[in-house]
Design an enzyme around this catalytic site. Structure first.
Site, mmCIF file in Angstrom:
data_model
loop_
_atom_site.group_PDB
_atom_site.id
_atom_site.type_symbol
_atom_site.label_atom_id
_atom_site.label_comp_id
_atom_site.label_asym_id
_atom_site.label_seq_id
_atom_site.Cartn_x
_atom_site.Cartn_y
_atom_site.Cartn_z
ATOM 1 N N HIS A 178 13.233 -15.955 41.580
ATOM 2 C CA HIS A 178 13.142 -17.368 41.199
ATOM 3 C C HIS A 178 11.815 -17.983 41.634
ATOM 4 O O HIS A 178 11.377 -18.981 41.069
ATOM 5 C CB HIS A 178 14.322 -18.162 41.773
ATOM 6 C CG HIS A 178 14.220 -18.467 43.229
ATOM 7 N ND1 HIS A 178 14.755 -17.651 44.209
ATOM 8 C CD2 HIS A 178 13.648 -19.503 43.881
ATOM 9 C CE1 HIS A 178 14.514 -18.177 45.389
ATOM 10 N NE2 HIS A 178 13.846 -19.290 45.229
ATOM 11 N N LYS A 217 13.612 -24.425 55.272
ATOM 12 C CA LYS A 217 14.783 -24.201 56.125
ATOM 13 C C LYS A 217 15.205 -25.483 56.818
ATOM 14 O O LYS A 217 16.400 -25.765 56.944
ATOM 15 C CB LYS A 217 14.481 -23.126 57.163
ATOM 16 C CG LYS A 217 14.562 -21.708 56.654
ATOM 17 C CD LYS A 217 14.467 -20.728 57.802
ATOM 18 C CE LYS A 217 14.553 -19.306 57.269
ATOM 19 N NZ LYS A 217 13.460 -18.967 56.361
ATOM 20 N N ASP A 251 11.372 -24.997 44.170
ATOM 21 C CA ASP A 251 12.636 -24.503 43.612
ATOM 22 C C ASP A 251 12.780 -24.771 42.114
ATOM 23 O O ASP A 251 13.894 -24.700 41.578
ATOM 24 C CB ASP A 251 13.821 -25.142 44.351
ATOM 25 C CG ASP A 251 14.206 -24.381 45.610
ATOM 26 O OD1 ASP A 251 13.710 -23.254 45.795
ATOM 27 O OD2 ASP A 251 14.996 -24.915 46.421
#
Length: 622
Positions: A212, A292, A186
């Site tokens: 991203h 997740k 991320d």
């Protein structure tokens, strides 16, 4: 005196490969040469007979050695000690973190070199759920702690597979690469997370197909370069550039253009024999991945929502099976219901939190403010060049300075050039938000673009019902389309999951939805269409709601839930809406009659019938 066995010298190339951390490229003969050089010639033949190459050395445990035929405990421990000397990876002390979600977690010291950089520390200042924090007070967590959690869980899954299936020959380098990918997946997020790449950039740079994930790869390269981490990685036994390629492929997929031949292996970092490693951090096949697992647990914890998925159970049952020449992570057949629950949990999180109608409009207003401020915000990048909010994605040095702080920078500014943007953010702070006038759905999914949303706003402005007071223009409306699915658009993600049975854990099978339950969803995607009004006075809002109902009628969308309340003079005019309601009522009436009808009771016209359950067959008492 006992004759000492003279220790043979290790081959020069073998020594060189040890120093370079490339022992996992050894063939069987290299392995045997190393063992003999360590005075283990007595056991070298066993390694040769079992075909142990360098790639499998660090995966060996005491139990493996015993199965191979190394009986004495002292010999097994001696061998393990010699193997550990091949790499510092298994001997260095771990760093312990106290995480509110996973408890005390350990991370390898190499991972700390990535964490302790300005590029990674930047994630401390980017909210995990963006504008949702302004609706859910507990959602104050950031991308920083989520990334650490994903790195930790990535290691947990790969280590569990390695312990369960040593024949996979998962090396310590494999484990570290997967953990680093989880840690850095991320890095490319912008201010307010998905608001930046999902709302701001598409409006600021409509011609760009920016994601991203691509920015994460670019930021990873920047992080490694400016912090000199290649030398650190080599010191810890990593192979370059293969391991760097492998890490980036896990984050964003194949780095080269898509391969036309689907049978061709598209990745360069690891061979097809280790295809399962690409399903740990970002599983493109079915969406079941550690990313997740962490955000389910972490987001639910901070949102105050129950999390119904237990990743620990998945870890217990995960194993690798081969399917059409490629290895995939599978789970037990009995876990199929839990996986449906996992995707249902994802859908619930989107409905209750991620796509909350107030949270969405707050992010829309922040986006509007950023767009107005974009030309006036200056961010210095590499070589002293100046970038704006939207152009900072072109330069990682500039982008690394872009965090949620841009909100306060605009809010507390005093220049006239930022007055419009500042006013919007002040409205957010004072809770003067655009109001939702209704929500509807389309019978079929619509391809939505920025142009389509603007056209719909114009249609709304033309949908003034007869007799409605007040005039609204297109600029008074905001149309938002929310996509709800199970993570793979219209597809059922479980169709891409393979399972194994207790009787044969090596064979992968598929389980169809009908084999699980008849109560599972028939469709796995839908669109919600929301309309907001920028004018917040009562008169304008009342008019906007009638505009909205009329627009739904013209567009043949579903009737808004409060349509009969806000526009009772309009809804009777739409025959389709009432025909559907009549059908629903008829269905309910039939169901009610079926429930009230007596079962197995003889009926005779005009007379009451009493049945004796214990009478002899053929007798009837009247």
């Amino acid at each position: 005196m006992e004759n000492r066995i003279k220790r043979p010298r290790v081959d020069g190339e073998c020594v060189k490969s040890i120093n370079n951390g490339e022992f996992d490229r050894w063939d069987v003969e290299d392995t045997v040469a190393y063992l003999r050089g360590e005075g283990l010639q007595e056991w070298a033949q066993i390694f040769k007979d079992n075909g142990i190459t360098g790639a499998g050395l660090l995966c060996l445990t005491e139990a493996h050695l015993e199965k191979m035929g190394v009986s004495p405990l002292g010999a097994r421990l001696h061998i393990l000690h010699c193997l550990q000397k091949l790499s510092q990876i298994s001997t260095e002390p771990m760093k312990v973190f106290n995480d509110p979600i996973h408890g005390h977690i350990e991370l390898h010291p190499l991972l700390l070199h990535f964490i302790d950089t300005p590029q990674f520390q930047r994630l401390r200042h980017i909210k995990q759920l963006g504008g949702t924090y302004l609706v859910f007070p507990g959602a104050s967590h950031n991308r920083f702690e989520h990334s650490i959690g994903v790195g930790y869980l990535a290691g947990c899954l790969v280590k569990a597979l390695n312990e369960r299936q040593p024949e996979l020959f998962i090396t310590k380098q494999d484990i570290l690469c997967v953990q680093i990918a989880g840690l850095c997946h991320d890095l490319g997020h912008g201010p307010f997370s998905h608001m930046f790449d999902g709302m701001f950039i598409p409006k600021a740079r409509p011609a760009d197909k920016w994601k991203h994930e691509i920015a994460s790869v670019q930021m990873f390269d920047h992080l490694v370069e400016v912090n000199g981490l290649e030398a650190v990685m080599l010191h810890h036994g990593m192979r370059l550039p293969e391991d760097l390629i492998f890490i980036k492929e896990q984050i964003a997929g194949p780095l080269e253009s898509a391969v036309l031949d689907q049978s061709q292996w598209p990745y360069k970092g690891r061979p097809v024999e280790k295809s399962f490693l690409y399903e740990v951090v970002a599983n493109k096949r079915n969406g079941i991945d550690v990313d997740k697992w962490d955000y389910f647990a972490r987001d639910c914890y901070h949102l105050g929502i129950q999390n119904n998925f237990d990743y620990q159970r998945f870890l217990r049952f995960a194993r690798v099976c081969e399917v059409k020449g490629r290895k995939h992570i599978c789970t037990r057949d009995k876990e199929v219901g839990n996986l449906y629950d996992m995707f249902h949990t994802r859908n619930c999180l989107h409905r209750r939190a991620y796509q909350h109608k107030v949270g969405n409009i707050i992010e829309t207003m922040i986006t509007e403010a950023f767009l107005k401020a974009d030309p006036h915000i200056q961010i210095q990048g590499s070589s002293g060049r100046i970038f704006t909010i939207s152009s900072a994605i072109e330069d990682m040095e500039a982008y690394s300075k872009l965090t949620d702080h841009i909100f306060e920078q605009i809010l507390y500014s005093s220049g006239p050039e930022l007055s419009e943007a500042r006013a919007i953010l002040q409205n957010i702070i004072c809770r003067r938000l655009y109001k939702c006038v209704g929500q509807t759905t389309s019978e079929t999914n619509v391809d939505v673009s920025q142009e389509k949303l603007l056209d719909w706003a114009k249609e709304l402005a033309r949908s003034k019902p007869t007799g409605t007071e007040g005039n609204l223009i297109a600029e008074d409306f905001v149309v938002s389309v929310i996509h709800m699915d199970y993570g793979m658009k219209e597809k059922n993600p479980i169709n891409n999951v393979h399972f194994y049975c207790k009787n044969d854990p090596t064979k992968a099978i598929k389980i169809h939805k009908k084999q699980v339950s008849k109560l599972l969803p028939e469709r796995f995607a839908e669109q919600l269409i929301r309309v907001y009004c920028k004018k917040t006075d009562d008169k304008s809002l009342e008019a906007a709601k009638k505009y909205f109902v009329q627009w739904c009628m013209d567009r043949n969308f579903t009737k808004p839930q409060d349509g009969d309340i806000i526009a009772p003079e309009l809804t009777p005019l739409k025959q389709d809406w009432h025909a559907r309601e009549d059908e629903d009522e008829e269905e309910e009436e039939k169901h009610r009659q079926n429930q009230t009808l007596p079962h197995h009771t003889p009926q005779r016209t005009g007379r009451n019938v009493k049945v004796d359950l214990f009478q002899a067959r053929g007798e009837t008492k009247l």
